[in-house]
Design a protein around this motif. Structure first.
Motif, mmCIF file in Angstrom:
data_model
loop_
_atom_site.group_PDB
_atom_site.id
_atom_site.type_symbol
_atom_site.label_atom_id
_atom_site.label_comp_id
_atom_site.label_asym_id
_atom_site.label_seq_id
_atom_site.Cartn_x
_atom_site.Cartn_y
_atom_site.Cartn_z
ATOM 1 N N ASP A 1 -6.195 -6.973 7.333
ATOM 2 C CA ASP A 1 -6.298 -6.490 5.951
ATOM 3 C C ASP A 1 -4.912 -6.215 5.375
ATOM 4 N N TRP A 2 -4.082 -5.584 6.192
ATOM 5 C CA TRP A 2 -2.716 -5.272 5.757
ATOM 6 C C TRP A 2 -1.942 -6.560 5.446
ATOM 7 N N ASP B 1 -2.973 -7.796 2.153
ATOM 8 C CA ASP B 1 -2.345 -7.015 1.085
ATOM 9 C C ASP B 1 -0.886 -7.436 0.894
ATOM 10 N N GLU C 1 -8.342 -5.600 13.006
ATOM 11 C CA GLU C 1 -8.943 -5.843 11.690
ATOM 12 C C GLU C 1 -8.098 -5.226 10.574
ATOM 13 N N SER C 2 -7.604 -3.995 10.807
ATOM 14 C CA SER C 2 -6.782 -3.354 9.760
ATOM 15 C C SER C 2 -5.441 -4.083 9.596
ATOM 16 N N ASN D 1 0.828 -1.218 0.000
ATOM 17 C CA ASN D 1 0.000 0.000 0.000
ATOM 18 C C ASN D 1 0.864 1.271 0.000
ATOM 19 N N GLU E 1 -8.445 -13.062 12.750
ATOM 20 C CA GLU E 1 -9.159 -12.297 11.723
ATOM 21 C C GLU E 1 -8.772 -12.747 10.318
ATOM 22 N N LEU F 1 -0.498 0.544 12.517
ATOM 23 C CA LEU F 1 -1.925 0.291 12.313
ATOM 24 C C LEU F 1 -2.651 0.349 13.650
ATOM 25 N N THR F 2 -3.935 0.667 13.601
ATOM 26 C CA THR F 2 -4.613 0.980 14.864
ATOM 27 C C THR F 2 -5.716 0.002 15.241
ATOM 28 N N SER F 3 -5.947 -1.018 14.437
ATOM 29 C CA SER F 3 -6.943 -2.026 14.834
ATOM 30 C C SER F 3 -6.473 -3.399 14.358
ATOM 31 N N TYR G 1 -10.192 -5.120 20.534
ATOM 32 C CA TYR G 1 -10.622 -6.255 19.700
ATOM 33 C C TYR G 1 -11.644 -7.123 20.440
#
Lengths: 432, 269
Positions: free
Chosen positions: B77-78, B81, B73-74, B6, B105, B69-71, B194
């Motif tokens: 996702d990262w 990616d 879930e993110s 990203n 997750e 990253l702050t969660s 979380y």
């Protein structure tokens, strides 16, 4: 348990896993060259740095490993490698990161062996050094060249006893992205931990106060784990692929222990200056009582300073704890418990008086060592520093009449009585 | 190696072998405030046994560009990616602590990518003491001391360990200091927030393994057993003498457990 063990607890326990087979409380002496592998997979994984373990005692040994982990714990370092001597430790540390064409900025006030290594021996291999007065902070910055890869000094200079301003020099190193290595032999981690003030590497001759009994020669390099070896391309031995281990990148794989890993993977394997298990055992016994001994060294030192300062046959006395010493303020900052147990002094009557004193003093042993439980004396200009030239002698703060005293643990009355015997013999040279 | 995720420069060690996306991949995920070196006594082992290994520094950790990253879930996702950018396949996830939440997750949402998951020292959630979060935001050195102090068991605090000369406690401190400012606080807040663990655990249908520590003060066994209860048919192991930092405190035991599980469930030719 508390969150972190304190110094005295670590001195006794750090690094040792109690032997599971027999429950031996003391660290066993693993007097072995090599180790039986349970299978080929384990063998290959140890050789390939995939896991911890021992293969051959030139590289690592369980008894030596306890000593290494104990010293790392006391220094606050991420890893340590023990060597056959303090000089071996210095050599291994330097060659881990410097190659032909590289340069060191070093304090001029160091053990004669260190000066000789950097002035006479390393230049034969293309590594040069510039020596700087340890009290001249700006001088360290001015001496740095494009090819400078290391700043080196003794926290308590030998034998002039000037104190390095650790934070100021570490700042210079940080600005130029050069690691700062400190010979911490004279202070031990009980008196000062240089990593707390920004140093990146320390070494000790553990022969001295760490072992403390004059029974075993040894050295150690401690990796502070606080230098970014990959920030520039100046340290390829750490941050670029290392062919003998299938192109391993030590910085990427081992991070805060990369420097120590390079020493073990290269210097211990290719140069082979390993510490013997027996010596490691003896040195461990010493470290168990390090704080107790250092406290007694310091209290005896203060009493000897008082005795010498008030003695009519003593022309001068030097120790950083004395307000008259140029490093007194730095000693208070970096060595609040005490500035070590080495004292320099001059005997009235010059060189001949000094000679008569040394040959007649009682209890104190005339020999080339420091940091023994027993009190030691020597004349540096004709012994430990005799291989350096007159100019370097001056730079190291050594005078013809200087006597170096390593204060031991004897009863202070006996020690002072023994000194009186030496002073009586020296009296005739003082014009009395 | 460095690669792009990203638009950010990300570092991952590949265990000393070039990353090869034709091989099954073992991805090791680090915990709060830590980095790739935490898995150093495992990653190289798999890399030299016909697996491609990826041990990323999460954004803002040691060599990877921030911001953190702050969660959870993110982070999942990262990770997806990152996997996509490298075309990694047949993935075995090995995760520690916070990394386990990311693994929950990731494995529940990107099922097709995952062959197995090994959860090391975790529960379904990681509630974090507010004093620790406050310290991470305002006094990072104090927070690092708490993390290292609570994280390691007595063997770690006595600087014992299988790698001659190495002090895992001191190294832990150095690693946490190498993150960008705020990374530890972001990690801890992400853990604390979380709450999807039960749902995620129930949705994972690949083989799973749980390795817990008998002396874990950060993810106690009770929390780990809750994770076990919500996973499908997990393989459970408890390393009695270890603290929370199992990969460092019990590397030989945990490596053997991981080896047997991954070799069996995600074999490499």
């Amino acid at each position: 348990m508390s969150d972190f063990y304190e110094f005295d607890t670590l001195s006794l326990h750090a690094g040792q896993t109690v032997d599971k087979e027999f429950g031996a409380r003391a660290t066993p002496i693993y007097q072995t060259t090599s180790y039986v592998f349970p299978d080929t997979d384990t063998a290959s994984s140890i050789f390939n740095l995939e896991r911890g373990g021992h293969a051959y005692s030139r590289i690592s040994n369980p008894t030596v490993g306890v000593l290494e982990q104990r010293i790392a714990s006391l220094e606050g370092g991420s890893a340590a490698v023990c060597t056959a001597s303090g000089m071996a430790a210095t050599f291994c540390a330097i060659t881990a990161i410097l190659s032909q064409g590289d340069h060191i900025v070093a304090s001029s006030q160091m053990y004669g062996g260190n000066i000789s290594l950097m002035k006479n021996t390393l230049p034969r291999f293309g590594i040069t050094a510039t020596f700087v007065d340890p009290t001249d902070i700006d001088g360290f910055g001015k001496a740095i060249k494009d090819n400078t890869k290391l700043i080196y000094g003794e926290l308590i200079g030998n034998p002039g006893l000037d104190i390095l301003d650790l934070e100021a020099i570490a700042k210079i190193g940080s600005q130029h992205h050069i690691p700062f290595m400190v010979d911490a032999t004279f202070n031990t981690p009980y008196l000062c931990r240089p990593f707390d003030f920004g140093a990146n590497i320390t070494m000790h001759s553990v022969t001295k106060w760490m072992g403390g009994h004059g029974a075993a020669i040894g050295g150690v390099v401690v990796d502070g784990g606080n230098f970014d070896w990959g920030a520039t391309d100046k340290y390829p031995t750490i941050s670029e692929p290392y062919a003998p281990f299938q192109g391993i990148n030590l910085w990427e794989e081992f991070g805060p222990a990369a420097f120590a890993t390079r020493i073990r993977a290269e210097a211990m394997r290719d140069f082979g200056p390993s510490m013997s298990p027996m010596n490691a055992f003896l040195l461990l016994q010493g470290i168990e009582t390090l704080s107790l001994r250092m406290d007694k060294h310091l209290s005896n030192t203060m009493k000897m300073l008082d005795f010498l300062q008030n003695h009519k046959q003593v022309s001068w006395v030097s120790h950083p704890s004395l307000p008259s010493h140029s490093s007194h303020a730095l000693a208070k900052k970096y060595l609040p418990k005490g500035a070590g147990s080495i004292v320099s002094f001059g005997v009235k009557g010059g060189r001949d008086a000094g000679k008569a004193f040394i040959e007649n003093v009682e209890l104190a042993s005339h020999l080339a060592n420091v940091g023994d439980a027993k009190t030691l004396i020597i004349h540096p200009a004709t012994t430990t520093h005799s291989r350096i030239d007159a100019q370097a002698l001056v730079a190291a703060g050594i005078t013809e009449d200087m006597i170096r005293l390593s204060v031991g643990l004897e009863d202070i009355k006996d020690l002072q009585s023994g000194f009186e015997a030496g002073f009586r013999a020296a009296r005739k040279f003082a014009g009395e | 190696m460095y690669f792009d995720v990203n638009g950010k420069r990300i570092f991952a060690t590949t265990g000393g072998k070039k990353f090869d996306n034709s091989l099954p991949t073992v991805i090791f995920l680090h915990g709060s405030g830590l980095d790739h070196t935490f898995w150093g006594l495992h990653s190289r082992f798999f890399a030299f046994r016909k697996y491609s290994v990826l041990v990323p520094d999460f954004p803002g950790h040691t060599h990877s560009e921030g911001p953190p990253l702050t969660s959870i879930e993110s982070m999942a996702d990262w990770l997806n990616d990152a996997v996509e950018s490298l075309c990694a396949r047949d993935i075995s996830i090995v995760a520690h602590s916070q990394g386990c939440l990311v693994a929950l997750e990731f494995a529940s949402r990107f099922k097709d990518r995952v062959k197995s998951v090994s959860f090391v020292a975790s529960g379904l959630a990681t509630p974090v003491n507010s004093a620790l979060i406050d310290a991470a935001e305002n006094n990072p050195e104090a927070a690092i001391a708490m993390m290292v102090g609570w994280g390691f068991g007595s063997a770690g605090h006595l600087h014992q360990g299988p790698v001659p000369g190495n002090s895992m406690v001191a190294a832990g401190r150095k690693i946490m200091r190498s993150n960008v400012p705020g990374a530890l606080a972001a990690d801890l807040k992400a853990c604390n927030a979380y709450s999807n663990g039960k749902t995620a655990a129930a949705a994972i249908d690949c083989p799973v393994q749980v390795i817990l520590a008998g002396k874990d003060r950060m993810a106690p066994r009770k929390a780990g057993m809750e994770l076990v209860e919500h996973l499908h048919n997990p393989e459970l192991h408890i390393i009695q003498e270890s603290g929370h930092m199992i990969p460092q405190e019990a590397p030989d035991e945990s490596r053997l457990l991981l080896r047997n599980f991954i070799f069996s469930n995600n074999p490499s030719g």
